[in-house]
Design an enzyme around this catalytic site. Structure first.
Site, PDB file in Angstrom:
ATOM      1  N   CYS B 121       0.905  -1.621  -0.652  1.00  0.00           N
ATOM      2  CA  CYS B 121       0.046  -0.329  -0.376  1.00  0.00           C
ATOM      3  C   CYS B 121       0.716   1.343   0.243  1.00  0.00           C
ATOM      4  O   CYS B 121       0.469   2.408  -0.372  1.00  0.00           O
ATOM      5  CB  CYS B 121      -1.264   0.091   1.191  1.00  0.00           C
ATOM      6  SG  CYS B 121      -2.135  -1.610   1.553  1.00  0.00           S
ATOM      7  N   HIS B 280      -3.573   6.978   1.949  1.00  0.00           N
ATOM      8  CA  HIS B 280      -4.259   5.666   1.066  1.00  0.00           C
ATOM      9  C   HIS B 280      -5.505   5.493   1.188  1.00  0.00           C
ATOM     10  O   HIS B 280      -5.867   5.413   2.768  1.00  0.00           O
ATOM     11  CB  HIS B 280      -2.681   4.749   1.666  1.00  0.00           C
ATOM     12  CG  HIS B 280      -3.494   3.113   1.661  1.00  0.00           C
ATOM     13  ND1 HIS B 280      -3.184   2.858   0.594  1.00  0.00           N
ATOM     14  CD2 HIS B 280      -3.437   2.055   2.572  1.00  0.00           C
ATOM     15  CE1 HIS B 280      -4.415   1.618   0.426  1.00  0.00           C
ATOM     16  NE2 HIS B 280      -4.146   0.863   1.802  1.00  0.00           N
ATOM     17  N   ASN B 311     -10.679  -0.618  -2.213  1.00  0.00           N
ATOM     18  CA  ASN B 311      -8.507  -0.489  -1.641  1.00  0.00           C
ATOM     19  C   ASN B 311      -8.008  -0.869  -2.856  1.00  0.00           C
ATOM     20  O   ASN B 311      -7.758  -2.289  -2.399  1.00  0.00           O
ATOM     21  CB  ASN B 311      -8.861  -1.275  -0.467  1.00  0.00           C
ATOM     22  CG  ASN B 311      -7.702  -0.691   0.022  1.00  0.00           C
ATOM     23  OD1 ASN B 311      -6.203  -0.879  -0.732  1.00  0.00           O
ATOM     24  ND2 ASN B 311      -7.022  -0.887   1.222  1.00  0.00           N
TER      25      ASN B 311
END
Lengths: 75, 386
Positions: B121, B280, B311
């Site tokens: 991430c 993020h 995500n």
């Protein structure tokens, strides 16, 4: 914050339809999942400036236990 | 680690997402057919829509399509690229590095270095940081940074903690040396004690198949059939990823806001100087909580990308940037990626001269074969028939 006010807020934080009572066992709530625990951590940080630890939350059983974690911020 | 760079600009950015969209309201069977339960998830974590690829699409396919789009729209001479960086955690092949494959498909020069970087991430900020170092050392003037990730195909749809969370995406970023005074600042932190909090435990050589030993084949196929029940009653395969959600949340709360505040101080800025805090897109709850703890007003911390695309791990910051209002100020964007490692990588970027392309729908590269075609292809290779 007054205790009654917190109990109403708690309903919203947990996204629960039924009222929360001090004596309630959180483990009996369907909504008391990891998402709710995260939401509680975020709520305490934002509203009381208290950074709860995972360990503290794991030891919480009742709504009263949760209120106690806020110290004098909930009266 | 903190660092400051100058005379390096992000010239262009392209994000691609798969065409298939899943809406959580179409998955009511996993929520006891209760719209109220879905509403709760929508409100608390922002679960809504996500884009997912099919089982045969790989991160390199998505990254290639993003690269092609950027090269075409910006009319980039591919021979001018000095270094190709590919951030990937699920490469097409464990060996050799996937960057060589993309180097070939994109027709890059023999003088162009190709490197894989394994990050999740925080992977976009990581890639930018490495690219900036390489340009600052004067070994390269132009770097193509690619990111690709496909978390969704590995997740069982009945796993409601992770299935509605993740989307798939690819991203291409062009980074150039420039004479203009364009500064960037970085703050990267490693907390490797959290290594096991986000992990695919059975994915590498710790679980290498011993081809000399028939019992190992048996053990592996037995392991593949196992499903472990998690505390919330979900059955997961040990071959899919493991996430200790609360531990990751704990790390995020303790490390990320502090990391962002340190970066503000290091770059002589305050929250008011920053146009947008592009976090993020872990989930809506985390984005809002981190933004608040880092001292930002809610309107400066978007989570639209999470609700719309899911995500999409290392592509979530570029996706957020690509969904910002076209007229919003991009001179001071603070980006922060955090996740497996565990790491937190924040960057203060100046994107005022960056060509940010509209998010493109993924088109499978023409060279991609089906699983069966690949089996036949390799069979011929092994037999020396082609």
């Amino acid at each position: 914050m007054k205790k009654e006010e917190f109990l109403t807020e708690l309903e919203d934080v947990l996204q629960r339809e039924e009222p929360c009572k001090e004596t309630d066992d959180l483990n009996s709530y369907e909504e008391w999942d990891s998402l709710s625990k995260m939401a509680i951590m975020a709520y305490y940080d934002k509203n009381f400036g208290i950074k709860l630890t995972l360990k503290e939350l794991k030891e919480v059983n009742t709504v009263t236990d949760l209120i106690n974690l806020a110290g004098d911020k909930i009266q | 680690m903190k660092a400051k760079f100058n005379n390096i600009k992000i010239s262009g950015l392209s994000v691609v997402v798969p065409e298939k969209e899943i809406n959580i309201y179409d998955e009511a069977q996993y929520y006891d057919n209760s719209v109220k339960k879905i509403d709760r998830m929508r409100k608390m974590v922002g679960f809504y829509k996500r884009r997912v690829c099919d089982y045969e699409t790989t991160p390199s396919d998505l990254a290639y399509d993003a690269a092609k789009n950027l090269i075409e729209k910006m009319v980039i001479d591919v021979k001018s690229i000095d270094i190709l960086l590919f951030v990937v955690q699920q490469p097409d092949y464990v060996n050799p590095a996937c960057a060589y494959f993309l180097h070939d498909k994109l027709g890059l020069s023999k003088n162009c270095l190709a490197i894989d970087i394994n990050q999740g991430c925080a992977g976009w900020v990581y890639g930018l940081f490495v690219a900036n170092q390489m340009i600052a050392s004067k070994t390269a003037k132009r770097i193509l940074l690619l990111n690709g990730d496909t978390p969704s195909p590995k997740i069982d749809l009945s796993n409601r903690t992770t299935a509605p969370l993740f989307g798939d995406a690819g991203c291409a970023t062009l980074i150039d040396y420039c004479e203009d005074n364009i500064e960037s600042y970085y703050n990267i932190e490693t907390q490797s004690s959290g290594f096991e909090a986000l992990i695919e435990p059975y994915s590498g050589t710790r679980f290498r198949l011993d081809v000399q030993n028939d019992n190992d084949f048996k053990l592996m196929s037995e392991l593949r059939e196992i499903r472990y029940a998690t505390p919330n009653g979900v059955c997961v395969s040990p071959f899919s990823g493991y996430m200790d959600g609360l531990a990751v949340f704990d790390f995020t709360m303790n490390v990320v806001p502090k990391n962002i505040k340190e970066l503000l101080k290091y770059s002589n800025n305050t929250q008011n100087d920053i146009g947008t805090l592009c976090l993020h897109q872990a989930n809506k709850q985390i984005v809002q909580t981190v933004g608040n703890a880092a001292g930002f007003n809610e309107e400066k911390v978007p989570y639209y990308a999470f609700e719309t695309y899911g995500n999409n791990t290392m592509c979530s910051i570029p996706t957020t940037i690509a969904t910002l209002d076209k007229n919003s100020s991009k001179e001071k964007l603070l980006c922060s990626g955090f996740g497996n490692g565990l790491v937190c990588a924040s960057a203060l970027l100046n994107l005022k001269d960056t060509k940010i392309l509209d998010i493109k729908t993924f088109e499978k590269p023409s060279y991609v074969k089906t699983r069966n075609e690949y089996i036949k292809y390799w069979e011929k290779k092994f037999k020396g028939e082609n």
